[in-house]
Design a protein around this motif. Structure first.
Motif, PDB file in Angstrom:
ATOM      1  N   TYR A 140       5.028   7.017   7.490  1.00  0.00           N
ATOM      2  CA  TYR A 140       4.061   7.816   6.741  1.00  0.00           C
ATOM      3  C   TYR A 140       3.207   8.600   7.731  1.00  0.00           C
ATOM      4  O   TYR A 140       2.107   8.182   8.096  1.00  0.00           O
ATOM      5  N   THR A 194       0.805  -1.221   0.000  1.00  0.00           N
ATOM      6  CA  THR A 194       0.000   0.000   0.000  1.00  0.00           C
ATOM      7  C   THR A 194       0.835   1.267   0.000  1.00  0.00           C
ATOM      8  O   THR A 194       0.645   2.155  -0.841  1.00  0.00           O
ATOM      9  N   ASN A 195       1.753   1.401   0.946  1.00  0.00           N
ATOM     10  CA  ASN A 195       2.524   2.636   1.065  1.00  0.00           C
ATOM     11  C   ASN A 195       3.402   2.885  -0.152  1.00  0.00           C
ATOM     12  O   ASN A 195       3.502   4.018  -0.650  1.00  0.00           O
ATOM     13  N   LYS A 251       1.835   9.126  -6.435  1.00  0.00           N
ATOM     14  CA  LYS A 251       2.114  10.559  -6.307  1.00  0.00           C
ATOM     15  C   LYS A 251       3.170  10.988  -7.320  1.00  0.00           C
ATOM     16  O   LYS A 251       3.096  12.091  -7.869  1.00  0.00           O
ATOM     17  N   CYS A 295      -5.018   3.822   6.215  1.00  0.00           N
ATOM     18  CA  CYS A 295      -4.713   4.755   5.132  1.00  0.00           C
ATOM     19  C   CYS A 295      -5.142   6.188   5.414  1.00  0.00           C
ATOM     20  O   CYS A 295      -4.443   7.129   5.033  1.00  0.00           O
ATOM     21  N   ASN A 296      -6.279   6.376   6.076  1.00  0.00           N
ATOM     22  CA  ASN A 296      -6.901   7.700   6.091  1.00  0.00           C
ATOM     23  C   ASN A 296      -7.018   8.371   7.451  1.00  0.00           C
ATOM     24  O   ASN A 296      -7.223   9.587   7.513  1.00  0.00           O
ATOM     25  N   VAL A 346       1.188   4.019  -3.087  1.00  0.00           N
ATOM     26  CA  VAL A 346       0.743   5.406  -2.918  1.00  0.00           C
ATOM     27  C   VAL A 346       1.886   6.364  -3.253  1.00  0.00           C
ATOM     28  O   VAL A 346       1.689   7.394  -3.916  1.00  0.00           O
ATOM     29  N   THR A 347       3.096   6.026  -2.809  1.00  0.00           N
ATOM     30  CA  THR A 347       4.268   6.855  -3.124  1.00  0.00           C
ATOM     31  C   THR A 347       4.479   6.946  -4.625  1.00  0.00           C
ATOM     32  O   THR A 347       4.732   8.030  -5.179  1.00  0.00           O
ATOM     33  N   HIS A 367      -2.905   8.961   3.924  1.00  0.00           N
ATOM     34  CA  HIS A 367      -2.894   8.918   2.458  1.00  0.00           C
ATOM     35  C   HIS A 367      -4.105   9.616   1.851  1.00  0.00           C
ATOM     36  O   HIS A 367      -4.051  10.058   0.702  1.00  0.00           O
ATOM     37  N   ARG A 395       0.712   3.045  10.756  1.00  0.00           N
ATOM     38  CA  ARG A 395       1.160   3.696   9.510  1.00  0.00           C
ATOM     39  C   ARG A 395       2.252   4.711   9.811  1.00  0.00           C
ATOM     40  O   ARG A 395       3.271   4.771   9.117  1.00  0.00           O
TER      41      ARG A 395
END
Length: 503
Positions: free
Chosen positions: A160, A108-109, A116, A143-144, A112-113, A164, A155
């Protein structure tokens, strides 16, 4: 005598403002999409994260606004927790959907990176095959949620600090399909999706949710599936999904290029089902559509049957697209734009190597497949308001379709930029089409360029050694005078006619 077609474009013939997310894409842990596509740490172009920078540059050219992740069939057996934390501690798993080994180096991380870096949002899918409410709500929290809870603080501990902020979430994938891990009936899925949706929105009320529609309009349960699922989920979701893939195994080009009509009928049928449930529930909410898997897929099927199981990143679903595939992709993009009043998200499947506009070789180059170009043109120039073009065109019949117009087109108007773009395909296999357009509503506009994608060989492809065999040119012959557009659209051609207000 050259065949003729006419169109009228008027600022008042509005379909809808186009949601830029209809030019989205899809990255699944499948084949070489993630590993050797997104991520190849030993590649000469790899950045500090191991992402291929040559691929990043090509994705940026496509201007992709949103990317669905991590599946696809993959997600129905995926434990999202396997893809977080120290990479060296992540488990290697048997991936049952595609019979491979998943290393979980990318999770996931990391994704997302990467998203972006290419300027895209993430459309995250949760597992409603082998998992359920608990895993889904925990993932939203991870995530949020800003901080102060178990999953959000985890997270943060992974490096992070900021959430996200993922806004769009898919409630599983193709749960109507017997091939799916955790396949469910419409009743079973509808209940599971409803409960997951409630919990996910309790964690983050700002998210939007996509319920699984039918895997294709040819499914035996189509229509009944949508009605049953929406009966359960209508109050809790924002979109229902559509999936479709087309092929030309019969080598019948006239029939193949008519298949966008099937896509159009599919969209209108699902919209009608949504409106039926809205009426049944006496709801004020109009549900929108997410066409989150669409493309051409048929070239690689025989090769895929020969692949040995349980390897890492095998070359699965690596369709090598030809020129006629690019034409159909263009027609499918026109269809999405023409239905912009209901289709708010769409994801070409997929982005790199796997039925994709971008191909790579391990340790080597990255290049554009033929379908790259209509997708790029639509994404770059198709931002604004979709206008209904009133078309008068010769028609033909094919094996499966009747009254297929030789000319298919849509116009996109940007009032802010004072630009008008006409996308047009000539389906005629033998002759050019003389186009006359009434654009008197666009007084003071000038022709910017007429882009053409054409080739003498329908089966022509691009390769690493010949990456520019099929590519567009700006040598189209369109002219604009006193509000009258004229253009000779070559046989079997994709055309982008761009106009702008004189400065």
């Amino acid at each position: 005598m050259t065949k003729q077609a006419k169109l009228i474009v008027d600022k008042e013939y509005i379909i809808s403002e186009i949601d830029s997310r209809i030019y989205g894409n899809f990255v699944e842990h499948l084949g070489r999409c993630v590993y050797e596509g997104v991520y190849e740490p030993d590649h000469p172009s790899a950045d500090e994260h191991g992402y291929r920078s040559d691929v990043i540059e090509l994705v940026k050219q496509l201007n992709v606004p949103i990317i669905r992740y991590p599946g696809g069939n993959f997600v129905s057996g995926y434990n999202w927790e396997d893809g977080i934390g120290p990479i060296e501690q992540r488990p290697r798993r048997l991936e049952l959907a595609w019979r491979t080994i998943e290393t979980n180096e990318i999770g996931t991380n990391e994704f997302v990176t990467w998203a972006k870096k290419v300027g895209a949002e993430v459309n995250m899918a949760v597992n409603l095959g082998t998992r359920g409410v608990d895993a889904a709500r925990n993932m939203v929290e991870y995530c949020n949620h800003p901080s102060g809870s178990y999953w959000s603080d985890l997270r943060i501990s992974h490096g992070y600090k900021d959430p996200h902020g993922i806004k769009t979430w898919c409630l599983g994938n193709e749960m109507d399909g017997p091939w799916q891990i955790g396949h469910k009936t419409a009743e079973e899925y509808g209940r599971a999706a409803c409960e997951a949706a409630k919990a996910m929105k309790w964690v983050d009320p700002s998210i939007e949710l996509v319920a699984c529609g039918s895997s294709s309009s040819r499914m035996r349960t189509f229509a009944e599936w949508e009605a049953t699922v929406l009966d359960h989920t209508y109050d809790h979701v924002d979109y229902i999904s559509l999936h479709t893939y087309f092929g030309n195994a019969e080598d019948d080009t006239t029939n193949y290029l008519a298949k966008s009509l099937e896509m159009d009928h599919f969209i209108k049928s699902v919209a009608a089902i949504c409106d039926y449930i809205q009426a049944k529930k006496r709801s004020k909410k109009k549900l929108m559509l997410s066409f989150d898997e669409w493309n051409v897929w048929y070239h690689s099927r025989q090769n895929d049957q020969k692949l040995a199981p349980w390897t890492v990143a095998p070359p699965q679903l690596e369709d090598v697209y030809n020129f006629e595939d690019a034409l159909l992709v263009g027609l499918m993009l026109i269809t999405l734009m023409k239905n912009a009043d209901r289709v708010k998200i769409a994801c070409m499947a997929q982005l790199i190597n796997v039925i994709a506009p971008i191909m790579t070789s391990k340790g080597g180059g990255a290049w554009k497949q033929t379908i790259f170009y209509p997708y790029m043109h639509a994404s770059v120039f198709g931002r604004g308001t979709a206008l209904q073009t009133l078309v008068k065109s010769p028609k033909y019949d094919s094996k499966d379709f009747t009254d297929v117009p030789l000319l298919d087109s849509v116009a996109v108007y940007s009032e802010e930029r004072e630009e008008l773009t006409i996308f047009a395909v000539n389906r005629d296999m033998q002759e050019a089409l003389l186009l006359e357009g009434d654009l008197r509503q666009f007084e003071g506009y000038r022709l910017v360029e007429h882009i053409v994608l054409a080739h003498d060989d329908l089966k022509a492809v691009n390769t690493e050694l010949a990456p520019d065999n099929v590519k567009p040119s700006s040598d189209g012959n369109a002219e604009l005078e006193d509000g009258k557009l004229t253009a000779r659209l070559g046989k079997l051609s994709w055309n982008v006619i761009r106009l702008a207000k004189r400065q």
